[in-house]
Design an enzyme around this catalytic site. Structure first.
Site, mmCIF file in Angstrom:
data_model
loop_
_atom_site.group_PDB
_atom_site.id
_atom_site.type_symbol
_atom_site.label_atom_id
_atom_site.label_comp_id
_atom_site.label_asym_id
_atom_site.label_seq_id
_atom_site.Cartn_x
_atom_site.Cartn_y
_atom_site.Cartn_z
ATOM 1 N N ASP A 13 -112.526 92.616 15.260
ATOM 2 C CA ASP A 13 -111.078 92.808 15.306
ATOM 3 C C ASP A 13 -110.438 93.377 13.915
ATOM 4 O O ASP A 13 -111.187 93.199 12.941
ATOM 5 C CB ASP A 13 -110.284 91.543 15.747
ATOM 6 N N TYR A 45 -103.755 96.854 11.893
ATOM 7 C CA TYR A 45 -104.104 98.358 12.472
ATOM 8 C C TYR A 45 -103.116 99.000 13.194
ATOM 9 O O TYR A 45 -102.927 99.982 13.173
ATOM 10 C CB TYR A 45 -105.409 98.345 13.275
ATOM 11 N N GLY A 46 -102.058 98.167 13.625
ATOM 12 C CA GLY A 46 -101.160 98.625 14.613
ATOM 13 C C GLY A 46 -100.143 99.493 14.273
ATOM 14 O O GLY A 46 -99.517 100.199 15.100
ATOM 15 N N CYS A 76 -110.067 93.882 20.212
ATOM 16 C CA CYS A 76 -108.842 94.677 19.460
ATOM 17 C C CYS A 76 -108.340 95.604 20.279
ATOM 18 O O CYS A 76 -108.931 96.756 20.503
ATOM 19 C CB CYS A 76 -109.047 95.082 18.153
ATOM 20 N N ASN A 77 -107.130 95.667 21.078
ATOM 21 C CA ASN A 77 -106.634 96.608 21.824
ATOM 22 C C ASN A 77 -106.443 97.942 21.158
ATOM 23 O O ASN A 77 -106.456 98.984 21.487
ATOM 24 C CB ASN A 77 -105.364 96.046 22.411
ATOM 25 N N CYS A 185 -102.318 92.483 22.771
ATOM 26 C CA CYS A 185 -102.710 92.337 21.275
ATOM 27 C C CYS A 185 -103.562 91.142 21.213
ATOM 28 O O CYS A 185 -102.987 90.231 21.468
ATOM 29 C CB CYS A 185 -101.617 92.484 20.291
ATOM 30 N N THR A 186 -104.787 90.941 20.677
ATOM 31 C CA THR A 186 -105.628 89.523 20.641
ATOM 32 C C THR A 186 -105.022 88.715 19.654
ATOM 33 O O THR A 186 -105.447 87.529 19.743
ATOM 34 C CB THR A 186 -107.021 90.247 20.388
HETATM 35 N N1 DGL Z 1 -105.346 92.354 17.107
HETATM 36 C C1 DGL Z 1 -105.318 93.706 17.304
HETATM 37 C C2 DGL Z 1 -104.904 94.025 18.691
HETATM 38 O O1 DGL Z 1 -105.622 93.454 19.588
HETATM 39 C C3 DGL Z 1 -104.215 94.467 16.490
HETATM 40 C C4 DGL Z 1 -103.622 93.884 15.326
HETATM 41 C C5 DGL Z 1 -103.438 94.645 14.362
HETATM 42 O O2 DGL Z 1 -102.219 95.275 14.339
HETATM 43 O O3 DGL Z 1 -104.212 94.828 13.310
HETATM 44 O O4 DGL Z 1 -104.427 94.981 19.032
#
Ligand code: DGL
Length: 257
Positions: A13, A45-46, A76-77, A185-186
Site C-alpha cells: 500500500d 498517492y491519491g 491500495c485502491n 480506500c484501504t
Molecule cells: N490506501 C490507498 C487506497 O486504498 C490510498 C492512500 C493514498 O492516497 O496514498 O486508495
C-alpha cells in the site's frame, strides 16, 4: 520462475492503509507468511498523477518481487486503479491481486439504492471505477472525495477531533441520503467508527478487504500454493521513521471495527 508454498505473500500500500487488508488476509489465511510493505515516504498517492502512482507502484513491485514472493496483493485502491494492468503484464507468472471498491457488494444489496463511494481523487477519476459504475445503472452513485483523511491516518489519527471535523465536513451532506457507503480506500476502515458516528446506523459501511482476501485464497488454491504454516508477518516501510513501524504493528493488532 518457480514459486514455493512457503514464499511470502507480499502486501503493498502507499502507507499503513493496506494493513486493514492484511488483517483480513491473516484472518482468512493465518498459516501464510506475509511481507507487508508500506510506501509511507511517498504517501499519499491519491493526489498524485496516475503516471506517478503507476511508477511508484512498479518500483515497489520490483523491490518485493526480488524477495521471492508467490503473490502480490495490491492493498491500495489507488495503485490498483493506476497500475494493475501493467503489473500483470510485467509479472505474468506471479499471482497479482488488486483491491477494488466493494461497489458490487453494495449494488447487490441495494439494486435500486443510493450508494456513496468515498475514495482518493485518483480512484474516483480513473476509468476503472467508471466502468464499474456503468454496470449498475439503477443505482444512484455519489463519488465522495475526502481530502486530507489519508494524511491524518498516516499520522496516527484514527479518532479525535481532527478526524471528526474532517468527516463531518465531508459526510454531513449525505446524512440520511445513503443506503451504503463504500470505503474505497484501504486507510478508511481504520476510521470506520468515526464515519459511522457521522452517518448513523442506517448507512451500511462496506470495504473491499474481505473480498480481496477471498480472491487471494482462490488464486493460491488454484495454483496449489496454499501454505500450511507456520505463518508470520514481516513489516517494512519506505520511511525511516521508526514510529511508522510501531504504528503499523499497533494497527495490525487492533480489533477490526
Ligand atoms: N490506501 C490507498 C487506497 O486504498 C490510498 C492512500 C493514498 O492516497 O496514498 O486508495
Amino acid at each position: 520462475m518457480m514459486h514455493s508454498k512457503s514464499d511470502y505473500i507480499a502486501v503493498f500500500d502507499s502507507g499503513v492503509g493496506g494493513i486493514s487488508v492484511l488483517r483480513e488476509l491473516i484472518r482468512q489465511l493465518p498459516q501464510e507468511r506475509y511481507l507487508y510493505f508500506g510506501d509511507s515516504s511517498n504517501a499519499p498517492y491519491g493526489d498524485k498523477t496516475t503516471e506517478q502512482v503507476r511508477q511508484l507502484t512498479l518500483e515497489a513491485a520490483e523491490i518485493l518481487t526480488a524477495r521471492g514472493i508467490k503473490a502480490l496483493v495490491v492493498a491500495c485502491n489507488t495503485a490498483t486503479s493506476a497500475a494493475i494492468r501493467v503489473l500483470r503484464e510485467r509479472y505474468p507468472e506471479l499471482i497479482v491481486v488488486g483491491i477494488e471498491p466493494a461497489l458490487k457488494v453494495a449494488a447487490d444489496r441495494f439494486p435500486n439504492g443510493r450508494i456513496g463511494i468515498m475514495a482518493t481523487q485518483v480512484t474516483l477519476a480513473e476509468e476503472k471505477l467508471s466502468k464499474q459504475v456503468d454496470r449498475f445503472p439503477n443505482v444512484q452513485i455519489h463519488r465522495i472525495p475526502a481530502p486530507g483523511l489519508v494524511e491524518l491516518i498516516e499520522a496516527g489519527h484514527t479518532d479525535g477531533s481532527q478526524v471528526q471535523e474532517l468527516l463531518e465536513c465531508v459526510l454531513r451532506p449525505y446524512v440520511g441520503q445513503l443506503d451504503a457507503l463504500v470505503l474505497g480506500c484501504t486507510h478508511y476502515p481504520f476510521v470506520r467508527n468515526a464515519i459511522g458516528q457521522v452517518l448513523g446506523p442506517d448507512t451500511l459501511l462496506l470495504d473491499g478487504g474481505a473480498g480481496t482476501a477471498r480472491q487471494t485464497r482462490r488464486c493460491l488454491e488454484a495454483a496449489g500454493l496454499l501454505y500450511d504454516g507456520p505463518g508470520c508477518v514481516d513489516m517494512e516501510n519506505s520511511s525511516a521513521d521508526p514510529a511508522l513501524l510501531k504504528r503499523s504493528m499497533d494497527l495490525l493488532n487492533r480489533q477490526a471495527e
